[in-house]
Design a protein around this motif. Structure first.
Motif, PDB file in Angstrom:
ATOM      1  N   GLY A 111       0.812  -1.212   0.000  1.00 24.95           N
ATOM      2  CA  GLY A 111       0.000   0.000   0.000  1.00 24.95           C
ATOM      3  C   GLY A 111       0.838   1.250   0.000  1.00 24.95           C
ATOM      4  O   GLY A 111       0.552   2.215  -0.718  1.00 24.95           O
ATOM      5  N   LEU A 112       1.883   1.270   0.815  1.00 28.75           N
ATOM      6  CA  LEU A 112       2.785   2.435   0.845  1.00 28.75           C
ATOM      7  C   LEU A 112       3.499   2.602  -0.498  1.00 28.75           C
ATOM      8  O   LEU A 112       3.665   3.728  -0.983  1.00 28.75           O
ATOM      9  CB  LEU A 112       3.806   2.283   1.968  1.00 28.75           C
ATOM     10  CG  LEU A 112       3.297   2.525   3.386  1.00 28.75           C
ATOM     11  CD1 LEU A 112       4.379   2.193   4.410  1.00 28.75           C
ATOM     12  CD2 LEU A 112       2.837   3.955   3.551  1.00 28.75           C
ATOM     13  N   LYS A 113       3.920   1.481  -1.096  1.00 26.26           N
ATOM     14  CA  LYS A 113       4.610   1.556  -2.384  1.00 26.26           C
ATOM     15  C   LYS A 113       3.693   2.139  -3.456  1.00 26.26           C
ATOM     16  O   LYS A 113       4.095   3.048  -4.210  1.00 26.26           O
ATOM     17  CB  LYS A 113       5.081   0.162  -2.798  1.00 26.26           C
ATOM     18  CG  LYS A 113       5.841   0.119  -4.090  1.00 26.26           C
ATOM     19  CD  LYS A 113       6.276  -1.312  -4.407  1.00 26.26           C
ATOM     20  CE  LYS A 113       6.957  -1.362  -5.761  1.00 26.26           C
ATOM     21  NZ  LYS A 113       7.322  -2.727  -6.130  1.00 26.26           N
ATOM     22  N   PRO A 117       7.719  10.620   1.301  1.00 27.36           N
ATOM     23  CA  PRO A 117       7.137   9.471   2.008  1.00 27.36           C
ATOM     24  C   PRO A 117       7.579   9.392   3.462  1.00 27.36           C
ATOM     25  O   PRO A 117       6.938   8.738   4.268  1.00 27.36           O
ATOM     26  CB  PRO A 117       7.631   8.264   1.223  1.00 27.36           C
ATOM     27  CG  PRO A 117       8.827   8.731   0.495  1.00 27.36           C
ATOM     28  CD  PRO A 117       8.620  10.209   0.246  1.00 27.36           C
ATOM     29  N   LEU A 118       8.645  10.079   3.810  1.00 27.48           N
ATOM     30  CA  LEU A 118       9.097  10.073   5.194  1.00 27.48           C
ATOM     31  C   LEU A 118       8.037  10.670   6.121  1.00 27.48           C
ATOM     32  O   LEU A 118       7.851  10.200   7.247  1.00 27.48           O
ATOM     33  CB  LEU A 118      10.416  10.855   5.314  1.00 27.48           C
ATOM     34  CG  LEU A 118      11.084  10.826   6.679  1.00 27.48           C
ATOM     35  CD1 LEU A 118      11.448   9.396   7.046  1.00 27.48           C
ATOM     36  CD2 LEU A 118      12.317  11.688   6.672  1.00 27.48           C
ATOM     37  N   ALA A 171       4.117   9.926  10.410  1.00 23.08           N
ATOM     38  CA  ALA A 171       2.740   9.992  10.912  1.00 23.08           C
ATOM     39  C   ALA A 171       2.273   8.621  11.391  1.00 23.08           C
ATOM     40  O   ALA A 171       1.615   8.501  12.428  1.00 23.08           O
ATOM     41  CB  ALA A 171       1.808  10.524   9.825  1.00 23.08           C
ATOM     42  N   PHE A 172       2.612   7.572  10.654  1.00 21.34           N
ATOM     43  CA  PHE A 172       2.243   6.223  11.044  1.00 21.34           C
ATOM     44  C   PHE A 172       2.878   5.847  12.374  1.00 21.34           C
ATOM     45  O   PHE A 172       2.218   5.294  13.264  1.00 21.34           O
ATOM     46  CB  PHE A 172       2.653   5.227   9.948  1.00 21.34           C
ATOM     47  CG  PHE A 172       2.352   3.810  10.276  1.00 21.34           C
ATOM     48  CD1 PHE A 172       1.044   3.346  10.261  1.00 21.34           C
ATOM     49  CD2 PHE A 172       3.374   2.933  10.607  1.00 21.34           C
ATOM     50  CE1 PHE A 172       0.763   2.030  10.571  1.00 21.34           C
ATOM     51  CE2 PHE A 172       3.097   1.617  10.920  1.00 21.34           C
ATOM     52  CZ  PHE A 172       1.785   1.160  10.901  1.00 21.34           C
ATOM     53  N   VAL A 173       4.152   6.145  12.549  1.00 19.35           N
ATOM     54  CA  VAL A 173       4.845   5.841  13.797  1.00 19.35           C
ATOM     55  C   VAL A 173       4.232   6.621  14.956  1.00 19.35           C
ATOM     56  O   VAL A 173       4.017   6.078  16.043  1.00 19.35           O
ATOM     57  CB  VAL A 173       6.359   6.134  13.663  1.00 19.35           C
ATOM     58  CG1 VAL A 173       7.062   6.082  15.014  1.00 19.35           C
ATOM     59  CG2 VAL A 173       6.992   5.162  12.688  1.00 19.35           C
ATOM     60  N   VAL A 174       3.922   7.889  14.724  1.00 16.64           N
ATOM     61  CA  VAL A 174       3.313   8.709  15.779  1.00 16.64           C
ATOM     62  C   VAL A 174       1.963   8.133  16.185  1.00 16.64           C
ATOM     63  O   VAL A 174       1.639   8.032  17.377  1.00 16.64           O
ATOM     64  CB  VAL A 174       3.187  10.185  15.325  1.00 16.64           C
ATOM     65  CG1 VAL A 174       2.299  10.971  16.267  1.00 16.64           C
ATOM     66  CG2 VAL A 174       4.561  10.824  15.238  1.00 16.64           C
TER      67      VAL A 174
END
Length: 123
Positions: free
Chosen positions: A82-84, A96-97, A102-105
């Protein structure tokens, strides 16, 4: 000498309060009603504690099942695909960083919320 005085004082107090011990006060069942309510409140508190423990156990069970399912079905592959696709179809100036951050947060906030909720429920 002090022991004799204390014994004498105790005897005086016993004699002074003896009539009060024998006296009966009519309270129209007030004491019995209060004791019943206290017992009911204790039963409710015990039931609430049991429900809280069961709720926490169910929450942790669901979390463990979710993690096991994520690993068993290779959930990380779906996320990476999905990210790709998202990165390939995003505008060129997109970084993309930022999405990964945001995902990590969101993950950290989710874990912190679960832990905060657990601390609040601990007795």
């Amino acid at each position: 000498m002090e022991n004799n005085n204390q014994t004498y004082d105790d005897a005086l107090l016993q004699d002074f309060f003896a009539p009060a011990r024998e006296q009966q006060l009519s309270d129209d069942g007030f004491t019995e009603r209060v004791m019943q309510r206290l017992e009911a409140a204790e039963r409710q508190k015990a039931a609430a504690a049991t429900a809280s423990r069961m709720s926490r156990a169910w929450t942790w069970f669901c979390i463990v099942v979710g993690v096991v399912a994520f690993i068993a079905f290779r959930g990380w592959e779906t996320i990476l695909i999905g990210l790709k696709v998202f990165v390939q179809t995003a505008p060129l100036e997109y970084n993309p960083l930022g999405l990964m951050l945001a995902f990590v947060v969101l993950c950290v906030v989710g874990v912190a919320e679960v832990l905060r909720h657990e601390e609040r429920l601990s007795f």
